[in-house]
Write a protein that holds these residues in place. Structure first.
Motif, short mmCIF file in Angstrom:
data_model
loop_
_atom_site.label_atom_id
_atom_site.label_comp_id
_atom_site.label_asym_id
_atom_site.label_seq_id
_atom_site.Cartn_x
_atom_site.Cartn_y
_atom_site.Cartn_z
N ILE A 1 -1.65 -1.34 -8.45
CA ILE A 1 -2.47 -2.43 -8.91
C ILE A 1 -3.63 -3.02 -7.97
CG2 ILE A 1 -0.51 -4.22 -7.71
CD1 ILE A 1 -0.69 -5.56 -10.57
N ARG A 2 -3.46 -2.74 -6.64
CA ARG A 2 -4.48 -3.02 -5.68
C ARG A 2 -4.70 -2.01 -4.78
NH1 ARG A 2 -4.98 -6.39 -8.81
NH2 ARG A 2 -5.01 -8.72 -8.45
N VAL A 3 -5.94 -1.70 -4.10
CA VAL A 3 -6.23 -0.91 -3.28
C VAL A 3 -7.19 -1.54 -2.11
CG1 VAL A 3 -8.18 0.11 -4.44
CG2 VAL A 3 -7.15 1.31 -2.61
N GLU A 4 -6.88 -1.23 -0.74
CA GLU A 4 -7.54 -1.78 0.40
C GLU A 4 -7.81 -0.59 1.24
OE1 GLU A 4 -9.27 -4.51 0.54
OE2 GLU A 4 -8.49 -5.66 -1.30
N VAL A 5 -8.81 -0.81 2.03
CA VAL A 5 -9.05 0.44 2.98
C VAL A 5 -9.18 -0.14 4.51
CG1 VAL A 5 -10.70 2.21 3.65
CG2 VAL A 5 -10.82 1.34 1.28
N THR A 6 -8.62 0.74 5.28
CA THR A 6 -8.54 0.13 6.69
C THR A 6 -10.08 0.11 7.39
OG1 THR A 6 -8.09 2.52 7.37
CG2 THR A 6 -6.30 1.02 7.21
N PRO A 7 -10.31 -0.77 8.57
CA PRO A 7 -11.48 -0.72 9.11
C PRO A 7 -12.23 0.62 9.23
CG PRO A 7 -10.29 -2.73 9.75
CD PRO A 7 -9.20 -1.39 8.94
N ASP A 8 -11.37 1.55 9.99
CA ASP A 8 -11.94 2.71 10.18
C ASP A 8 -12.14 3.56 9.30
OD1 ASP A 8 -9.48 3.74 9.66
OD2 ASP A 8 -8.86 4.13 11.58
N GLY A 9 -11.76 3.28 8.08
CA GLY A 9 -12.03 4.19 6.84
C GLY A 9 -11.43 5.32 6.73
N GLU B 1 -3.71 -7.43 2.47
CA GLU B 1 -5.01 -7.91 3.48
C GLU B 1 -4.82 -7.20 4.80
OE1 GLU B 1 -8.27 -9.91 4.43
OE2 GLU B 1 -7.27 -9.76 2.78
N ILE B 2 -5.61 -6.31 5.09
CA ILE B 2 -5.52 -5.44 6.25
C ILE B 2 -6.38 -6.45 7.21
CG2 ILE B 2 -6.27 -3.32 7.17
CD1 ILE B 2 -6.28 -2.14 4.68
N LEU B 3 -5.92 -6.48 8.47
CA LEU B 3 -6.33 -7.51 9.64
C LEU B 3 -7.47 -6.45 10.25
CD1 LEU B 3 -3.32 -9.14 11.16
CD2 LEU B 3 -4.48 -9.46 8.95
N PRO B 4 -8.41 -7.10 10.89
CA PRO B 4 -9.68 -6.46 11.42
C PRO B 4 -9.50 -5.47 12.32
CG PRO B 4 -10.13 -9.03 11.28
CD PRO B 4 -8.49 -8.69 10.89
N ASP B 5 -8.18 -5.50 13.21
CA ASP B 5 -8.00 -4.56 14.12
C ASP B 5 -7.48 -3.37 13.45
OD1 ASP B 5 -5.58 -5.27 13.63
OD2 ASP B 5 -4.87 -6.12 15.54
N GLY C 1 -3.52 -13.40 -3.71
CA GLY C 1 -4.53 -13.08 -3.17
C GLY C 1 -4.72 -13.75 -1.86
N MET C 2 -5.34 -13.01 -1.01
CA MET C 2 -5.25 -13.31 0.46
C MET C 2 -6.58 -12.91 1.02
SD MET C 2 -1.60 -11.67 1.86
CE MET C 2 -1.85 -10.24 1.16
N ALA C 3 -6.92 -13.82 2.24
CA ALA C 3 -8.22 -13.77 3.11
C ALA C 3 -7.78 -13.78 4.40
CB ALA C 3 -9.32 -14.53 2.44
N TYR C 4 -8.35 -13.30 5.52
CA TYR C 4 -8.16 -13.55 6.92
C TYR C 4 -9.22 -14.22 7.52
CZ TYR C 4 -6.88 -12.36 11.61
OH TYR C 4 -6.68 -12.23 13.20
N VAL C 5 -9.12 -15.31 8.37
CA VAL C 5 -10.19 -15.70 9.17
C VAL C 5 -9.67 -15.42 10.62
CG1 VAL C 5 -11.30 -17.46 10.00
CG2 VAL C 5 -10.90 -17.30 7.51
#
Length: 323
Positions: free
Chosen positions: A232-240, A277-281, A317-321
């Motif tokens: 149902i959803r897909v997200e990618v890590t910051p390093d790809g 939601e994948i955190l920036p690190d 839905g989520m978003a990180y600051v």
């Protein structure tokens, strides 16, 4: 458990609920929409503590934040509006009326922080809203059924919408404001993400139980992978290097290795996981389990759940600051 829409929400009056902040805003905060109680939660991602809960418009599904972390926009599905959130003060600033553009859902903010892009399922549009004036700038008609989620490939001047009812992706030229083509991916195309290098578009097709990889330069499908169930959803890590898929019916999180587009590890989370939601690190992912009213915090190195966080009614839905 679903609750009825409050008279305040129905009237589009945005006020803070009885969950005021008791301390100064944290450096990092997770914003989570609670779509069946018409609120958004502010959560300390380190401790799991809810810092505040603010009322939105009816049916808040997705949320996006400006690059500087100052302002969030919530798509209110049950009305033609966006709620504007002051992140630092944990308060609502009012509404953006989308007019004729019905059932807003997927939402992203451009990298320069000047535009909010939102899909409108009812009117089959991708709408651009000016952040400064908070007015609709233009709408690009997809003509596809249930235009649901959106992703940007800004270096290519392209936007993509996943259209559940049509089982395809609409490719849009954001400079010209016109549709480039419709790309068939599979029944129930819903989750969508662009890899950090903007080379590939990733799509989950929930009814088909498949995962599709599209070359952004050519729009050729380079991989179609059976993942089963209801992705149902897909997200990618910051390093790809990895993509994460929430598999709603099996209550699992699936890891996909992007070097060869093959499945890696599977992790059982909560009931009906949707938002990721994948955190920036790149070390932590948070999964919203809509039927358990809770979030699962996942260590991406061990691919294990390290704790859960109590959510509101149907967190999604989520978003990180933060950093």
């Amino acid at each position: 458990m679903r609750r009825s829409i409050s008279p305040l929400a129905a009237a589009l009056v945005v006020v803070g609920l009885a969950f005021p902040p008791t301390e100064q805003p944290q450096d990092s905060v997770l914003l989570v929409t609670n779509k069946s109680e018409n609120t958004i939660s502010f959560i300390n991602p380190e401790t799991g503590e809810e810092l505040a809960r603010v009322e939105t418009g009816p049916g808040p599904h997705e949320v996006a934040v400006t690059p500087d972390g100052s302002t969030a926009f919530v798509a209110n599905y049950s009305t033609n509006s966006l709620t504007v959130i002051d992140v630092a003060n944990r308060s609502a600033q009012g509404m953006i009326d989308l007019g004729e553009h019905q059932n807003p859902h997927g939402i992203v903010v451009s990298k320069d922080g000047k535009s909010v892009w939102v899909t409108t399922e009812g009117s089959q549009d991708l709408v651009e809203v000016d952040v400064e004036s908070r007015q609709v700038k233009r709408a690009i008609h997809t003509g596809q059924r249930v235009t649901h989620m959106v992703a940007l490939a800004e270096s290519h001047d392209k936007a993509y919408t996943a259209n559940i009812g049509s089982g395809n992706v609409t490719a849009i030229d954001t400079k010209k404001g016109e549709v480039i083509e419709q790309i068939r991916t599979g029944d129930g195309a819903e989750g969508i993400a662009v890899t950090p290098d903007e080379k590939f578009l990733l799509v989950t097709n929930r009814a088909a139980g498949t995962f599709t990889v599209i070359d952004i330069a050519t729009h050729e499908i380079v991989k179609s992978l059976e993942v089963g169930g209801f992705p149902i959803r897909v997200e990618v890590t910051p390093d790809g290097k990895r993509a994460l898929i929430s598999q709603a019916t099996s209550a699992t999180l699936i890891e996909i290795m992007t070097d060869d587009w093959t499945p890696g590890r599977w992790l059982e989370v909560g009931a009906m996981p949707v938002g990721i939601e994948i955190l920036p690190d790149g070390k932590t992912a948070i999964v919203a389990n809509t039927r358990d009213d809770m979030l699962t915090v996942v260590d991406l190195d061990s691919f294990q759940a390290v704790r859960t966080i109590t959510g509101g009614d149907e967190p999604d839905g989520m978003a990180y600051v933060g950093h």
